[in-house]
Design a protein around this motif. Sequence first.
Motif, PDB file in Angstrom:
ATOM      1  N   THR A  26       0.764  -1.224   0.062  1.00 31.59           N
ATOM      2  CA  THR A  26       0.019   0.094  -0.037  1.00 31.59           C
ATOM      3  C   THR A  26       0.850   1.242  -0.005  1.00 31.59           C
ATOM      4  O   THR A  26       0.549   2.219  -0.654  1.00 31.59           O
ATOM      5  CB  THR A  26      -1.001   0.113   1.443  1.00 31.59           C
ATOM      6  OG1 THR A  26      -1.737  -1.079   1.206  1.00 31.59           O
ATOM      7  CG2 THR A  26      -1.967   1.278   1.350  1.00 31.59           C
ATOM      8  N   THR A  27       1.896   1.417   0.815  1.00 33.35           N
ATOM      9  CA  THR A  27       2.578   2.544   1.049  1.00 33.35           C
ATOM     10  C   THR A  27       3.856   2.607   0.112  1.00 33.35           C
ATOM     11  O   THR A  27       4.178   3.643  -0.265  1.00 33.35           O
ATOM     12  CB  THR A  27       3.147   2.605   2.623  1.00 33.35           C
ATOM     13  OG1 THR A  27       3.972   1.410   2.699  1.00 33.35           O
ATOM     14  CG2 THR A  27       1.997   2.798   3.513  1.00 33.35           C
ATOM     15  N   GLY A  28       4.375   1.535  -0.298  1.00 32.54           N
ATOM     16  CA  GLY A  28       5.711   1.517  -1.126  1.00 32.54           C
ATOM     17  C   GLY A  28       6.961   1.924  -0.193  1.00 32.54           C
ATOM     18  O   GLY A  28       7.736   1.741  -0.822  1.00 32.54           O
ATOM     19  N   SER A  29       6.623   1.900   1.032  1.00 33.39           N
ATOM     20  CA  SER A  29       7.996   2.352   1.948  1.00 33.39           C
ATOM     21  C   SER A  29       8.368   1.085   2.587  1.00 33.39           C
ATOM     22  O   SER A  29       7.489   0.288   3.202  1.00 33.39           O
ATOM     23  CB  SER A  29       7.363   3.399   2.833  1.00 33.39           C
ATOM     24  OG  SER A  29       8.406   3.570   3.701  1.00 33.39           O
ATOM     25  N   PRO A  30       9.604   0.663   2.497  1.00 36.31           N
ATOM     26  CA  PRO A  30      10.204  -0.708   3.103  1.00 36.31           C
ATOM     27  C   PRO A  30      10.225  -0.431   4.675  1.00 36.31           C
ATOM     28  O   PRO A  30      10.469  -1.301   5.323  1.00 36.31           O
ATOM     29  CB  PRO A  30      11.491  -0.786   2.672  1.00 36.31           C
ATOM     30  CG  PRO A  30      12.000   0.855   2.186  1.00 36.31           C
ATOM     31  CD  PRO A  30      10.775   1.361   1.761  1.00 36.31           C
ATOM     32  N   VAL A  31      10.164   0.982   5.426  1.00 31.55           N
ATOM     33  CA  VAL A  31       9.944   1.292   6.574  1.00 31.55           C
ATOM     34  C   VAL A  31       8.775   1.011   7.411  1.00 31.55           C
ATOM     35  O   VAL A  31       8.548   1.421   8.531  1.00 31.55           O
ATOM     36  CB  VAL A  31      10.719   2.412   7.025  1.00 31.55           C
ATOM     37  CG1 VAL A  31      12.268   2.272   6.654  1.00 31.55           C
ATOM     38  CG2 VAL A  31      10.264   3.515   6.613  1.00 31.55           C
ATOM     39  N   SER A  32       7.557   1.100   6.543  1.00 32.22           N
ATOM     40  CA  SER A  32       6.241   1.030   7.079  1.00 32.22           C
ATOM     41  C   SER A  32       6.007   0.061   7.936  1.00 32.22           C
ATOM     42  O   SER A  32       5.194   0.232   9.131  1.00 32.22           O
ATOM     43  CB  SER A  32       5.187   1.025   6.058  1.00 32.22           C
ATOM     44  OG  SER A  32       5.513  -0.061   5.183  1.00 32.22           O
ATOM     45  N   PRO A  33       6.441  -1.136   8.106  1.00 33.47           N
ATOM     46  CA  PRO A  33       6.295  -2.137   8.833  1.00 33.47           C
ATOM     47  C   PRO A  33       6.864  -1.508  10.578  1.00 33.47           C
ATOM     48  O   PRO A  33       6.390  -1.913  11.581  1.00 33.47           O
ATOM     49  CB  PRO A  33       6.935  -3.364   8.756  1.00 33.47           C
ATOM     50  CG  PRO A  33       6.893  -3.368   7.308  1.00 33.47           C
ATOM     51  CD  PRO A  33       7.096  -1.923   6.655  1.00 33.47           C
ATOM     52  N   ALA A  34       8.110  -0.965  10.426  1.00 32.87           N
ATOM     53  CA  ALA A  34       8.604  -0.462  11.452  1.00 32.87           C
ATOM     54  C   ALA A  34       7.910   0.589  12.235  1.00 32.87           C
ATOM     55  O   ALA A  34       7.742   0.816  13.485  1.00 32.87           O
ATOM     56  CB  ALA A  34       9.964   0.118  11.271  1.00 32.87           C
ATOM     57  N   TYR A  35       7.171   1.392  11.278  1.00 33.39           N
ATOM     58  CA  TYR A  35       6.177   2.419  11.863  1.00 33.39           C
ATOM     59  C   TYR A  35       4.983   1.824  12.647  1.00 33.39           C
ATOM     60  O   TYR A  35       4.576   2.249  13.599  1.00 33.39           O
ATOM     61  CB  TYR A  35       5.541   3.436  10.864  1.00 33.39           C
ATOM     62  CG  TYR A  35       6.540   4.292  10.173  1.00 33.39           C
ATOM     63  CD1 TYR A  35       7.464   4.827  11.090  1.00 33.39           C
ATOM     64  CD2 TYR A  35       6.763   4.532   8.986  1.00 33.39           C
ATOM     65  CE1 TYR A  35       8.609   5.797  10.559  1.00 33.39           C
ATOM     66  CE2 TYR A  35       7.465   5.329   8.345  1.00 33.39           C
ATOM     67  CZ  TYR A  35       8.554   5.912   9.245  1.00 33.39           C
ATOM     68  OH  TYR A  35       9.299   6.886   8.677  1.00 33.39           O
ATOM     69  N   LEU A  36       4.450   0.577  12.070  1.00 35.90           N
ATOM     70  CA  LEU A  36       3.527   0.044  12.817  1.00 35.90           C
ATOM     71  C   LEU A  36       4.221  -0.617  14.142  1.00 35.90           C
ATOM     72  O   LEU A  36       3.362  -0.574  15.269  1.00 35.90           O
ATOM     73  CB  LEU A  36       2.892  -1.191  12.050  1.00 35.90           C
ATOM     74  CG  LEU A  36       2.015  -2.194  12.766  1.00 35.90           C
ATOM     75  CD1 LEU A  36       0.696  -1.559  13.094  1.00 35.90           C
ATOM     76  CD2 LEU A  36       1.802  -3.232  11.623  1.00 35.90           C
ATOM     77  N   MET A  37       5.210  -1.132  14.440  1.00 33.05           N
ATOM     78  CA  MET A  37       5.814  -1.655  15.529  1.00 33.05           C
ATOM     79  C   MET A  37       6.124  -0.772  16.491  1.00 33.05           C
ATOM     80  O   MET A  37       5.837  -0.911  17.698  1.00 33.05           O
ATOM     81  CB  MET A  37       7.198  -2.653  15.146  1.00 33.05           C
ATOM     82  CG  MET A  37       7.002  -3.703  14.347  1.00 33.05           C
ATOM     83  SD  MET A  37       5.651  -4.924  14.889  1.00 33.05           S
ATOM     84  CE  MET A  37       6.855  -5.422  16.371  1.00 33.05           C
ATOM     85  N   VAL A  38       6.355   0.383  16.180  1.00 32.63           N
ATOM     86  CA  VAL A  38       6.484   1.865  16.937  1.00 32.63           C
ATOM     87  C   VAL A  38       5.303   2.135  17.575  1.00 32.63           C
ATOM     88  O   VAL A  38       5.243   2.424  18.636  1.00 32.63           O
ATOM     89  CB  VAL A  38       7.259   2.982  16.380  1.00 32.63           C
ATOM     90  CG1 VAL A  38       7.237   4.080  17.102  1.00 32.63           C
ATOM     91  CG2 VAL A  38       8.784   2.369  15.943  1.00 32.63           C
ATOM     92  N   SER A  39       4.375   2.210  16.810  1.00 30.22           N
ATOM     93  CA  SER A  39       3.042   2.502  17.426  1.00 30.22           C
ATOM     94  C   SER A  39       2.309   1.438  18.456  1.00 30.22           C
ATOM     95  O   SER A  39       1.621   1.826  19.180  1.00 30.22           O
ATOM     96  CB  SER A  39       1.992   2.749  16.050  1.00 30.22           C
ATOM     97  OG  SER A  39       1.662   1.569  15.408  1.00 30.22           O
ATOM     98  N   VAL A  40       2.677   0.322  18.021  1.00 30.23           N
ATOM     99  CA  VAL A  40       2.207  -0.700  18.971  1.00 30.23           C
ATOM    100  C   VAL A  40       3.217  -0.670  20.277  1.00 30.23           C
ATOM    101  O   VAL A  40       2.372  -0.539  21.328  1.00 30.23           O
ATOM    102  CB  VAL A  40       2.404  -2.080  18.281  1.00 30.23           C
ATOM    103  CG1 VAL A  40       2.372  -3.097  19.201  1.00 30.23           C
ATOM    104  CG2 VAL A  40       1.484  -2.301  17.226  1.00 30.23           C
ATOM    105  N   ALA A  41       4.200  -0.587  20.379  1.00 32.27           N
ATOM    106  CA  ALA A  41       5.125  -0.247  21.467  1.00 32.27           C
ATOM    107  C   ALA A  41       4.562   1.091  22.269  1.00 32.27           C
ATOM    108  O   ALA A  41       4.659   1.080  23.620  1.00 32.27           O
ATOM    109  CB  ALA A  41       6.497  -0.068  21.220  1.00 32.27           C
ATOM    110  N   VAL A  42       4.316   2.104  21.378  1.00 28.60           N
ATOM    111  CA  VAL A  42       3.704   3.190  22.102  1.00 28.60           C
ATOM    112  C   VAL A  42       2.561   3.092  22.851  1.00 28.60           C
ATOM    113  O   VAL A  42       2.410   3.446  24.086  1.00 28.60           O
ATOM    114  CB  VAL A  42       3.703   4.577  21.241  1.00 28.60           C
ATOM    115  CG1 VAL A  42       2.923   5.578  21.806  1.00 28.60           C
ATOM    116  CG2 VAL A  42       5.043   5.064  20.684  1.00 28.60           C
ATOM    117  N   VAL A  43       1.823   2.285  22.423  1.00 29.52           N
ATOM    118  CA  VAL A  43       0.417   1.968  23.249  1.00 29.52           C
ATOM    119  C   VAL A  43       0.899   1.022  24.365  1.00 29.52           C
ATOM    120  O   VAL A  43       0.266   0.998  25.408  1.00 29.52           O
ATOM    121  CB  VAL A  43      -0.488   1.451  22.192  1.00 29.52           C
ATOM    122  CG1 VAL A  43      -1.729   0.843  22.815  1.00 29.52           C
ATOM    123  CG2 VAL A  43      -0.820   2.564  21.252  1.00 29.52           C
TER     124      VAL A  43
END
Length: 78
Positions: free
Chosen positions: A37-54
Amino acid sequence: MAVRDELHAAGRSIAYNVGVLLFGGTAPQVFTTLLETTGSPVSPAYLMVSVAVVSVPAGTVARCRFAQRRRSYRARSA
């Protein structure tokens, strides 16, 4: 006391296995969808960071509440 320990262990194992089923089992599909969807190879990292923040604050609150319950239980049984 042994029955209570067995029940506690069963509850912990069920919670762990449900979490692994829901999040670990769907992670590859979610990561693949994010990459496509995003085409960005770091998008899974953003998901992991958001899960950690919660999850870090939620774990901290749960730990504090568990400690309060433990203290009140010990005070009643003493």
